[in-house]
Design a protein around this motif. Structure first.
Motif, PDB file in Angstrom:
ATOM      1  N   THR A 286       3.058  22.188  22.876  1.00  0.00           N
ATOM      2  CA  THR A 286       2.840  22.614  24.259  1.00  0.00           C
ATOM      3  C   THR A 286       3.821  21.886  25.168  1.00  0.00           C
ATOM      4  OG1 THR A 286       0.496  22.850  23.757  1.00  0.00           O
ATOM      5  CG2 THR A 286       1.093  22.750  26.091  1.00  0.00           C
ATOM      6  N   VAL A 287       4.347  22.593  26.162  1.00  0.00           N
ATOM      7  CA  VAL A 287       5.202  21.952  27.173  1.00  0.00           C
ATOM      8  C   VAL A 287       4.270  21.211  28.135  1.00  0.00           C
ATOM      9  CG1 VAL A 287       6.865  22.344  29.019  1.00  0.00           C
ATOM     10  CG2 VAL A 287       6.873  23.814  26.976  1.00  0.00           C
ATOM     11  N   ARG A 288       4.478  19.900  28.266  1.00  0.00           N
ATOM     12  CA  ARG A 288       3.572  19.115  29.105  1.00  0.00           C
ATOM     13  C   ARG A 288       4.333  18.506  30.283  1.00  0.00           C
ATOM     14  NH1 ARG A 288      -1.866  18.585  27.408  1.00  0.00           N
ATOM     15  NH2 ARG A 288      -1.788  17.065  29.084  1.00  0.00           N
ATOM     16  N   SER A 289       3.797  17.453  30.873  1.00  0.00           N
ATOM     17  CA  SER A 289       4.431  16.883  32.070  1.00  0.00           C
ATOM     18  C   SER A 289       5.686  16.100  31.669  1.00  0.00           C
ATOM     19  CB  SER A 289       3.449  15.935  32.769  1.00  0.00           C
ATOM     20  OG  SER A 289       3.219  14.826  31.926  1.00  0.00           O
ATOM     21  N   ALA A 290       6.546  15.776  32.658  1.00  0.00           N
ATOM     22  CA  ALA A 290       7.790  15.066  32.355  1.00  0.00           C
ATOM     23  C   ALA A 290       7.539  13.757  31.592  1.00  0.00           C
ATOM     24  CB  ALA A 290       8.584  14.831  33.643  1.00  0.00           C
ATOM     25  N   PRO A 291       6.626  12.886  32.042  1.00  0.00           N
ATOM     26  CA  PRO A 291       6.440  11.635  31.292  1.00  0.00           C
ATOM     27  C   PRO A 291       5.882  11.865  29.888  1.00  0.00           C
ATOM     28  CG  PRO A 291       5.145  11.624  33.354  1.00  0.00           C
ATOM     29  CD  PRO A 291       5.878  12.912  33.302  1.00  0.00           C
ATOM     30  N   GLU A 292       5.021  12.851  29.742  1.00  0.00           N
ATOM     31  CA  GLU A 292       4.471  13.135  28.404  1.00  0.00           C
ATOM     32  C   GLU A 292       5.569  13.702  27.503  1.00  0.00           C
ATOM     33  OE1 GLU A 292      -0.174  14.052  29.634  1.00  0.00           O
ATOM     34  OE2 GLU A 292       1.289  15.676  29.741  1.00  0.00           O
ATOM     35  N   ASN A 293       6.419  14.556  28.057  1.00  0.00           N
ATOM     36  CA  ASN A 293       7.527  15.097  27.264  1.00  0.00           C
ATOM     37  C   ASN A 293       8.530  13.991  26.910  1.00  0.00           C
ATOM     38  OD1 ASN A 293       6.341  17.607  27.409  1.00  0.00           O
ATOM     39  ND2 ASN A 293       7.501  18.214  29.239  1.00  0.00           N
ATOM     40  N   ASP A 294       8.707  13.007  27.828  1.00  0.00           N
ATOM     41  CA  ASP A 294       9.559  11.846  27.517  1.00  0.00           C
ATOM     42  C   ASP A 294       9.055  11.153  26.254  1.00  0.00           C
ATOM     43  OD1 ASP A 294      11.019  12.239  29.799  1.00  0.00           O
ATOM     44  OD2 ASP A 294      10.010  10.671  30.970  1.00  0.00           O
ATOM     45  N   ARG A 295       7.724  10.962  26.199  1.00  0.00           N
ATOM     46  CA  ARG A 295       7.149  10.282  25.030  1.00  0.00           C
ATOM     47  C   ARG A 295       7.419  11.084  23.760  1.00  0.00           C
ATOM     48  NH1 ARG A 295       0.972   8.837  25.420  1.00  0.00           N
ATOM     49  NH2 ARG A 295       1.322   8.412  23.208  1.00  0.00           N
ATOM     50  N   LEU A 296       7.325  12.393  23.885  1.00  0.00           N
ATOM     51  CA  LEU A 296       7.555  13.251  22.724  1.00  0.00           C
ATOM     52  C   LEU A 296       9.001  13.130  22.237  1.00  0.00           C
ATOM     53  CD1 LEU A 296       6.538  15.569  20.854  1.00  0.00           C
ATOM     54  CD2 LEU A 296       7.406  17.157  22.562  1.00  0.00           C
ATOM     55  N   ILE A 297       9.945  13.200  23.172  1.00  0.00           N
ATOM     56  CA  ILE A 297      11.371  13.133  22.786  1.00  0.00           C
ATOM     57  C   ILE A 297      11.662  11.778  22.139  1.00  0.00           C
ATOM     58  CG2 ILE A 297      13.749  13.171  23.664  1.00  0.00           C
ATOM     59  CD1 ILE A 297      12.453  15.806  24.124  1.00  0.00           C
ATOM     60  N   GLU A 298      11.131  10.727  22.759  1.00  0.00           N
ATOM     61  CA  GLU A 298      11.347   9.386  22.231  1.00  0.00           C
ATOM     62  C   GLU A 298      10.840   9.296  20.788  1.00  0.00           C
ATOM     63  OE1 GLU A 298      13.305   7.599  23.922  1.00  0.00           O
ATOM     64  OE2 GLU A 298      13.196   6.217  22.201  1.00  0.00           O
ATOM     65  N   ALA A 299       9.640   9.838  20.567  1.00  0.00           N
ATOM     66  CA  ALA A 299       9.059   9.796  19.218  1.00  0.00           C
ATOM     67  C   ALA A 299       9.877  10.658  18.260  1.00  0.00           C
ATOM     68  CB  ALA A 299       7.613  10.291  19.261  1.00  0.00           C
ATOM     69  N   ALA A 300      10.337  11.801  18.743  1.00  0.00           N
ATOM     70  CA  ALA A 300      11.026  12.755  17.866  1.00  0.00           C
ATOM     71  C   ALA A 300      12.356  12.198  17.356  1.00  0.00           C
ATOM     72  CB  ALA A 300      11.262  14.067  18.618  1.00  0.00           C
ATOM     73  N   ARG A 301      12.983  11.298  18.146  1.00  0.00           N
ATOM     74  CA  ARG A 301      14.287  10.748  17.763  1.00  0.00           C
ATOM     75  C   ARG A 301      14.286  10.162  16.356  1.00  0.00           C
ATOM     76  NH1 ARG A 301      17.488  10.827  22.056  1.00  0.00           N
ATOM     77  NH2 ARG A 301      16.417  10.607  24.045  1.00  0.00           N
ATOM     78  N   GLY A 302      13.181   9.538  16.004  1.00  0.00           N
ATOM     79  CA  GLY A 302      13.156   8.874  14.689  1.00  0.00           C
ATOM     80  C   GLY A 302      12.619   9.774  13.578  1.00  0.00           C
ATOM     81  N   ILE A 303      12.361  11.038  13.884  1.00  0.00           N
ATOM     82  CA  ILE A 303      11.690  11.896  12.880  1.00  0.00           C
ATOM     83  C   ILE A 303      12.665  12.964  12.398  1.00  0.00           C
ATOM     84  CG2 ILE A 303       9.756  13.460  12.482  1.00  0.00           C
ATOM     85  CD1 ILE A 303       8.262  12.085  14.789  1.00  0.00           C
ATOM     86  N   PRO A 304      12.930  13.023  11.097  1.00  0.00           N
ATOM     87  CA  PRO A 304      13.902  14.025  10.607  1.00  0.00           C
ATOM     88  C   PRO A 304      13.355  15.436  10.737  1.00  0.00           C
ATOM     89  CG  PRO A 304      12.934  12.767   8.771  1.00  0.00           C
ATOM     90  CD  PRO A 304      12.401  12.162  10.035  1.00  0.00           C
ATOM     91  N   ALA A 305      14.273  16.372  11.016  1.00  0.00           N
ATOM     92  CA  ALA A 305      13.868  17.770  11.130  1.00  0.00           C
ATOM     93  C   ALA A 305      13.780  18.402   9.750  1.00  0.00           C
ATOM     94  CB  ALA A 305      14.874  18.521  11.988  1.00  0.00           C
TER      95      ALA A 305
ATOM     96  N   PRO B 123       7.938  22.810   4.538  1.00  0.00           N
ATOM     97  CA  PRO B 123       6.560  22.489   4.943  1.00  0.00           C
ATOM     98  C   PRO B 123       6.289  20.989   4.879  1.00  0.00           C
ATOM     99  CG  PRO B 123       6.568  24.426   3.534  1.00  0.00           C
ATOM    100  CD  PRO B 123       7.976  23.882   3.527  1.00  0.00           C
ATOM    101  N   ALA B 124       6.875  20.311   3.881  1.00  0.00           N
ATOM    102  CA  ALA B 124       6.645  18.857   3.758  1.00  0.00           C
ATOM    103  C   ALA B 124       7.251  18.131   4.960  1.00  0.00           C
ATOM    104  CB  ALA B 124       7.235  18.335   2.462  1.00  0.00           C
ATOM    105  N   ALA B 125       8.444  18.576   5.395  1.00  0.00           N
ATOM    106  CA  ALA B 125       9.077  17.934   6.564  1.00  0.00           C
ATOM    107  C   ALA B 125       8.232  18.168   7.816  1.00  0.00           C
ATOM    108  CB  ALA B 125      10.492  18.478   6.763  1.00  0.00           C
ATOM    109  N   ALA B 126       7.674  19.372   7.956  1.00  0.00           N
ATOM    110  CA  ALA B 126       6.820  19.658   9.126  1.00  0.00           C
ATOM    111  C   ALA B 126       5.560  18.790   9.084  1.00  0.00           C
ATOM    112  CB  ALA B 126       6.452  21.146   9.169  1.00  0.00           C
ATOM    113  N   ALA B 127       4.973  18.677   7.893  1.00  0.00           N
ATOM    114  CA  ALA B 127       3.754  17.860   7.765  1.00  0.00           C
ATOM    115  C   ALA B 127       4.074  16.396   8.049  1.00  0.00           C
ATOM    116  CB  ALA B 127       3.152  18.021   6.370  1.00  0.00           C
ATOM    117  N   GLY B 128       5.242  15.929   7.577  1.00  0.00           N
ATOM    118  CA  GLY B 128       5.647  14.541   7.823  1.00  0.00           C
ATOM    119  C   GLY B 128       5.868  14.297   9.311  1.00  0.00           C
ATOM    120  N   ALA B 129       6.503  15.252   9.977  1.00  0.00           N
ATOM    121  CA  ALA B 129       6.733  15.114  11.423  1.00  0.00           C
ATOM    122  C   ALA B 129       5.399  15.091  12.162  1.00  0.00           C
ATOM    123  CB  ALA B 129       7.608  16.269  11.923  1.00  0.00           C
ATOM    124  N   ALA B 130       4.470  15.962  11.754  1.00  0.00           N
ATOM    125  CA  ALA B 130       3.154  15.998  12.416  1.00  0.00           C
ATOM    126  C   ALA B 130       2.469  14.650  12.287  1.00  0.00           C
ATOM    127  CB  ALA B 130       2.287  17.105  11.804  1.00  0.00           C
TER     128      ALA B 130
END
Ligand SMILES: Cc1ncc(COP(=O)(O)O)c(C=O)c1O
Length: 369
Positions: free
Chosen positions: A350-369, A317-324
Motif C-alpha cells: 500500500t502507498v502510505r505517508s511520506a515518513p512511512e514510505n521512507d521506512r519502507l525504502i530504507e528497509a528495502a535497500r538491504g533486501i534482494p529482489a 516465490p522464495a525471494a518474495a517470501a524472504g523479502a516479506a
C-alpha cells in the motif's frame, strides 16, 4: 452417517498488528500496515462533519437511508433509485452473489484479482471459471474473447477496475466492448444476460468509472466504497449502483439496517465533501510516483499502478517470501500471496505517508529482489 461437509472458503487477512508486535518483539506503534490498501491518514472528522455530530443512536437508521442515498447519488451521478447502501463493498459483493448464484450456477472471475469474488461465489455453491488476464507485458489487460466465451454459461461475471492487486486499469471503452459482446451472444442464445459486476473500490484513484455503461447494459452492477479514497475503512460503507430492476433482487437479501447510524451519517457527510477525498488521492498519487521511482532505483521491480498500492515482482516465490519476512521483522507488513498463487513471486504494498514510505525504502535497500 452424515456426509462430511467441506468448510466454506473464507477470506484470510495478514496477521493482526498485535499478533505481529508480539511475534517480532516490536512496539505496537512501530507496525505499519502496507497490506490492506487503506488510507495512511485518518479522516479529518472536523472537516468532514463541519459542526455538531449527534446521530440518534437510540433509533435504527431510516430504512431507506435517504440522506446517504441522496449524497451517493449526487457523488456518482446516479438516480437515488439506483443506489443500494451496504456495509462496505464486501457486503455488496456478498448480496450480489446471494441474489445471482446458487448450487449449479457458474461465475466468471478475471484473475489474478480480489479473492472475495471466488469466495462469495463458492459460498453459494457456484462453479467458478477463472479467466486469466494477459501478462504484465500487456498491462494485465482483460482477455475479452476468453471472458465472453466463459460468460456464455455464467450467471455472474466479476471484474475489478482498477484491479487489485495488479494496479492496472482496463479502459472503460474495453469494458463497454465486453458488454456489447455479451449482449450479442445472449441475443443468439436467447438466454438472460449475465450480471456483470465491476468492483470500483479504487475508482477515485484512477479517475475513471464504468458507471455510465449501465445505461447501455442494464445488468451492470458497479460497486463503490468509502474505505479507500475517503479514508473511512472503519466505518464500513459501500454501495451497489445499478438500474432499479437489476438492484431489486439484490436488495431483497440485505439484512435490515446493516449500515449503522454513525457510519451512515459519517459517510453522508464525507460524500458531500468530495474535495477531501480528492486531496487524499492527490497525496497518494505523489507518494506512489516517489515509491515506484525509489523502489526501482534499488533494483526492485514495481509494476505501474493507478491504485493506492503497488505490485512488485521478485525473482522467485522464495525471494518474495524472504523479502516479506525481512519487512515483517522491521514492522512493515506487506501483502503476500500463497504458494501456488500466480503472484506467489510478488508482494503488494500500500502507498502510505511520506515518513512511512521512507521506512519502507530504507528497509528495502538491504533486501534482494
Ligand atoms: C477490490 C476490492 N473490493 C472491495 C474491498 C473491500 O472494501 P470494503 O472495505 O468497502 O468492504 C477491497 C478491500 O481491500 C478491495 O480491494
Amino acid at each position: 452417517m452424515s456426509a462430511a461437509t467441506a468448510a466454506p472458503p473464507t477470506y484470510v487477512w495478514e496477521p493482526t498488528t498485535d499478533f505481529l508486535a508480539a511475534k517480532y518483539h516490536l512496539p505496537r506503534e512501530s507496525i505499519v500496515r502496507f497490506d490492506v490498501n487503506t488510507s495512511p491518514i485518518a479522516p479529518d472528522l472536523g472537516a468532514i462533519l463541519g459542526g455538531a455530530f449527534d446521530p440518534p443512536l437510540n433509533e435504527y437508521p431510516p430504512s431507506d437511508y435517504a440522506p446517504l442515498v441522496a449524497a451517493a447519488a449526487q457523488a456518482y451521478g446516479a438516480r437515488t433509485d439506483e443506489i443500494l447502501p451496504t456495509a462496505g463493498a464486501d457486503e455488496a459483493l456478498d448480496l450480489i452473489a446471494r441474489a445471482s448464484l446458487r448450487e449449479g450456477s457458474v461465475a466468471v472471475v478475471a484473475t489474478p484479482t480480489y479473492a472475495m469474488y471466488r469466495i462469495v461465489s463458492e459460498q453459494r455453491g457456484a462453479t467458478v471459471i477463472q479467466v486469466p488476464r494477459l501478462g504484465p507485458e500487456d498491462d494485465f489487460r482483460l482477455d475479452l474473447d476468453a471472458l465472453a466465451a466463459a460468460a456464455r454459461t455464467a450467471q455472474t461475471v466479476w471484474l475489478c477496475e482498477p484491479n487489485n492487486p495488479t494496479g492496472a486499469l482496463e479502459p472503460p471503452e474495453r469494458i463497454g466492448r465486453l458488454l456489447a459482446m455479451l449482449e450479442s451472444q445472449a441475443d443468439r442464445d436467447e438466454r438472460e444476460l449475465p450480471l456483470v459486476v465491476v468492483d470500483e473500490a479504487y475508482a477515485e484513484f484512477s479517475g475513471r468509472t464504468v458507471l455510465p455503461l449501465r445505461r447501455d447494459y442494464s445488468r451492470l452492477v458497479v460497486v463503490r466504497t468509502l474505505s479507500k479514497a475517503h479514508a473511512l475503512a472503519g466505518a464500513r460503507v459501500g454501495f451497489a449502483v445499478a438500474t432499479p430492476e437489476t438492484l431489486a433482487p439484490i436488495v431483497q437479501f440485505r439484512p435490515p439496517a446493516s449500515v449503522g447510524t454513525v457510519s451512515a451519517a459519517l459517510a453522508t457527510a464525507a460524500l458531500r465533501r468530495p474535495e477531501l477525498a480528492a486531496g487524499n488521492v492527490a497525496r497518494i498519487a505523489d507518494q506512489r510516483t516517489r515509491l515506484q521511482r525509489d523502489l526501482a532505483s534499488i533494483g526492485w521491480r514495481p509494476y505501474p499502478s493507478v491504485g493506492n498500492f503497488i505490485l512488485i515482482r521478485f525473482n522467485s516465490p522464495a525471494a518474495a517470501a524472504g523479502a516479506a519476512e525481512s519487512l515483517l521483522r522491521r514492522g512493515l507488513v506487506p501483502r503476500s500471496f500463497d504458494t501456488g498463487h500466480p503472484l506467489a513471486d510478488c508482494l503488494r504494498l500500500t502507498v502510505r505517508s511520506a515518513p512511512e514510505n521512507d521506512r519502507l525504502i530504507e528497509a528495502a535497500r538491504g533486501i534482494p529482489a
